[in-house]
Design a protein around this motif. Structure first.
Motif, PDB file in Angstrom:
ATOM      1  N   TYR A 292       0.874  -0.980   0.041  1.00 50.42           N
ATOM      2  CA  TYR A 292       0.011  -0.240   0.156  1.00 50.42           C
ATOM      3  C   TYR A 292       0.727   1.310   0.039  1.00 50.42           C
ATOM      4  O   TYR A 292       1.634   1.562   0.961  1.00 50.42           O
ATOM      5  N   HIS A 296      -3.140   5.170  -2.004  1.00 50.29           N
ATOM      6  CA  HIS A 296      -3.852   3.891  -1.854  1.00 50.29           C
ATOM      7  C   HIS A 296      -5.008   3.959  -0.839  1.00 50.29           C
ATOM      8  O   HIS A 296      -4.864   4.151   0.395  1.00 50.29           O
ATOM      9  N   VAL A 297      -6.557   3.647  -1.471  1.00 54.16           N
ATOM     10  CA  VAL A 297      -7.670   3.514  -0.711  1.00 54.16           C
ATOM     11  C   VAL A 297      -7.773   2.162  -0.472  1.00 54.16           C
ATOM     12  O   VAL A 297      -8.087   1.235  -1.560  1.00 54.16           O
ATOM     13  N   ASN A 299     -11.003  -0.606   1.377  1.00 55.55           N
ATOM     14  CA  ASN A 299     -12.471  -0.850   1.952  1.00 55.55           C
ATOM     15  C   ASN A 299     -12.276  -1.888   2.690  1.00 55.55           C
ATOM     16  O   ASN A 299     -11.989  -2.974   2.467  1.00 55.55           O
ATOM     17  N   GLN A 314     -13.587   2.883   5.382  1.00 55.43           N
ATOM     18  CA  GLN A 314     -12.736   3.155   4.495  1.00 55.43           C
ATOM     19  C   GLN A 314     -11.503   3.726   4.990  1.00 55.43           C
ATOM     20  O   GLN A 314     -11.679   4.896   5.635  1.00 55.43           O
ATOM     21  N   TYR A 316      -6.950   5.349   4.156  1.00 53.07           N
ATOM     22  CA  TYR A 316      -6.021   5.580   2.824  1.00 53.07           C
ATOM     23  C   TYR A 316      -4.871   5.473   3.429  1.00 53.07           C
ATOM     24  O   TYR A 316      -4.494   5.986   4.804  1.00 53.07           O
ATOM     25  N   CYS A 317      -3.646   5.401   2.498  1.00 55.35           N
ATOM     26  CA  CYS A 317      -2.248   5.449   3.067  1.00 55.35           C
ATOM     27  C   CYS A 317      -1.701   6.945   2.780  1.00 55.35           C
ATOM     28  O   CYS A 317      -2.024   7.655   1.746  1.00 55.35           O
ATOM     29  N   THR A 318      -0.960   7.308   3.683  1.00 60.23           N
ATOM     30  CA  THR A 318      -0.677   8.798   3.677  1.00 60.23           C
ATOM     31  C   THR A 318       1.033   8.708   2.948  1.00 60.23           C
ATOM     32  O   THR A 318       1.637   7.526   3.198  1.00 60.23           O
ATOM     33  N   TRP A 323      -1.362   4.583   7.736  1.00 62.53           N
ATOM     34  CA  TRP A 323      -2.790   5.034   7.449  1.00 62.53           C
ATOM     35  C   TRP A 323      -3.413   6.391   8.003  1.00 62.53           C
ATOM     36  O   TRP A 323      -2.809   6.717   8.962  1.00 62.53           O
ATOM     37  N   ASN A 324      -4.407   6.867   7.297  1.00 58.60           N
ATOM     38  CA  ASN A 324      -4.906   8.025   8.045  1.00 58.60           C
ATOM     39  C   ASN A 324      -5.525   7.842   9.162  1.00 58.60           C
ATOM     40  O   ASN A 324      -5.536   8.804  10.206  1.00 58.60           O
TER      41      ASN A 324
END
Length: 540
Positions: A292, A296-297, A299, A314, A316-318, A323-324
């Motif tokens: 990731y 990249h998102v 679910n 959901q 996403y990768c920072t 991960w956020n």
């Protein structure tokens, strides 16, 4: 005898009877398909006894005597055995590299058409491909077939290794090809052959330039390769230099296309987010090896439908490789069970519990079918969170119809039966002197109210034949001449005659057929004197 009398005598001999008394004149002689009247005439009426002559039409020849007709009682009668038949043209013969087919007629006669066709690999060069048998003979000369030729290979960069004189390539001819320049490569097969259609099985190949890999471009795209000299259409395998990667690995495989190479680009590896390791969570979107990268998102959902995520579905990768938000886990959730409305009525059945307005989840209710109706499914259903189990059904029984039974010359083995449950067998039997092709057909199964009644047919009786009895040295003690189907009869051997097995003296009538036993003369030393009888048996 005068001339008219002589003609009438000839006509009588020809047609096997004498002319009746002449009563009137004849109209214009008939127009016939294969012959025409000889000599023009403007007469519309001809007296009795008038004779006319016919000649064959063009394309026909006369066989036999001159064709004549005489006017007799208003009718024209032929008084000679001559006839017109189609002229023969004779066999036109085969053509080289071709075959022919006869049409319209069964022989080479007037009106016949011969159609020619060329063999595979050859083509018709004549304007016409058929000839016709006319009154003057065959209508035209025979057509001609010539071989179909494949075109020569005209690409100047290609060398033909095998060829023939004047490069006339015919069907089946094979040629081998290669590039004149050893640094070039054919963009197709090195061997082709000429087909029967006059075309090559594949377009002749051409020669393509090789590819030269550029070191500066590889450095620019952060890639490397092992082989720098690539032939046309040859596969090139690139690699990313250390610490670099490419998103789509398929782009690392390229082909040399007529001297041109497409260079893929590798990028510096980004920081990766860690994979989601909680076993209770399912990742709905991912990439190969779960690498990731930034942006990249994914679910998420719980694998157990009775559990619920304790966070967002959901994430996403920072760009920092994190991960956020911390990936959620799954926890149990209590679901309120739904009650059920009363189950619907089922045809030919009833529920065995008083209906209520609502049934709690987990409640059960029993069901039964009325008499002779068979239950299909569960006799007890359960309310499961607002939904009943699958409802049962009642399968219809069969009502035995005496009219069908008697009308088909049958009877029941168990005469007490009137109703037959679904999937239960009913046994029938044929009435006396009636039978069926296969006894298995007498066993019929009731299928949801439907029953196929078997039908027995009348069997033929047997007639005792005196000639067979006497010829086989036997008699029968019987007072009747006929035996019904399936009826048995006892034979006896005449005095001084015997049979190898006494069981053979028992005969049975089977659909009009009766097997007669045969007794043979006993040896003299086996004959014993029998006591006399007071009366002779009835012999038929």
């Amino acid at each position: 005898m005068n001339v008219l009398g002589l003609m009438l005598s000839v006509g009588a001999v020809t047609f096997g009877c004498a002319f009746p008394q002449m009563k009137g004149s004849c109209k214009i002689p008939p127009r016939l398909e294969h012959m025409e009247l000889l000599g023009a005439s403007v007469q519309e009426s001809f007296p009795m006894g008038h004779v006319v002559h016919y000649t064959c039409r063009p394309g026909y020849s006369r066989y036999g005597a001159t064709i004549k007709m005489i006017c007799s009682e208003g009718t024209w009668l032929q008084v000679s055995r001559g006839e017109c038949k189609k002229k023969r043209c004779g066999n036109p013969g085969d053509i080289e590299f071709g075959t022919f087919e006869l049409k319209n007629e069964e022989d080479f006669v007037f009106g016949a058409i011969v159609e020619y066709s060329c063999e595979p690999g050859y083509q018709m060069v004549s304007k016409y491909n058929s000839i016709e048998c006319t009154a003057g003979g065959w209508s035209r000369d025979l057509p001609h077939c010539e071989a179909k030729l494949c075109p020569p290979v005209v690409d100047d960069s290609v060398r033909v290794l095998s060829t023939i004189h004047d490069e006339e390539y015919t069907a089946g001819h094979v040629i081998n090809l290669k590039c004149k320049n050893p640094n070039k490569k054919l963009n197709g097969p090195s061997q082709i052959h000429c087909t029967s259609n006059g075309t090559w099985n594949i377009d002749p190949p051409t020669c393509k330039e090789p590819c030269a890999v550029s070191y500066s471009k590889m450095k620019q795209h952060n890639i490397q390769v092992k082989n720098y000299q690539i032939k046309h259409n040859e596969l090139i395998t690139f690699e990313c230099i250390p610490r670099y990667e490419i998103l789509d690995h398929k782009n690392l495989f390229q082909k040399c296309n007529d001297g041109v190479i497409t260079y893929p680009t590798c990028h510096l590896k980004a920081k990766l987010c860690p994979p989601v390791v909680d076993d209770s969570v399912r990742v709905l979107s991912t990439i190969p090896d779960e690498e990731y990268t930034a942006g990249h998102v994914i679910n998420l959902e719980c694998k157990n439908p009775n559990k619920k995520l304790n966070g967002p579905s959901q994430i996403y990768c920072t760009s920092n490789g994190a991960w956020n938000i911390q990936p959620p886990t799954c926890k149990e959730q209590k679901l309120k069970k739904q009650p059920c409305f009363p189950p619907p009525e089922v045809l030919f059945g009833e529920w065995m519990r008083k209906k209520k307005e609502m049934y709690d989840s987990g409640s059960t209710i029993k069901f039964k079918c009325i008499s002779y109706y068979k239950l299909q499914g569960k006799k007890e259903i359960k309310c499961r969170n607002g939904t009943w189990d699958q409802l049962p059904a009642c399968l219809v029984p069969c009502i035995l119809n005496s009219n069908y039974i008697k009308g088909n010359n049958t009877d029941l083995v168990n005469a007490k039966e009137k109703y037959v449950e679904h999937n239960k067998n009913v046994k029938f039997k044929c009435l006396r002197t009636f039978a069926i092709s296969d006894v298995k057909l007498l066993h019929v199964k009731c299928l949801n109210g439907t029953l196929e009644y078997p039908k027995c047919v009348k069997m033929e009786p047997c007639v005792l034949n005196d000639n067979y009895l006497k010829g086989n040295n036997t008699i029968v003690n019987a007072s009747k001449k006929y035996l019904e189907h399936d009826e048995t009869v006892k034979f006896k051997c005449l005095p001084t005659f015997n049979i190898s097995d006494s069981k053979l003296l028992n005969g049975k009538c089977l659909d009009g057929k009766l097997k007669y036993p045969k007794c043979v003369k006993m040896a003299p030393d086996a004959i014993t004197v029998q006591p006399s009888v007071q009366s002779e048996p009835n012999i038929y």
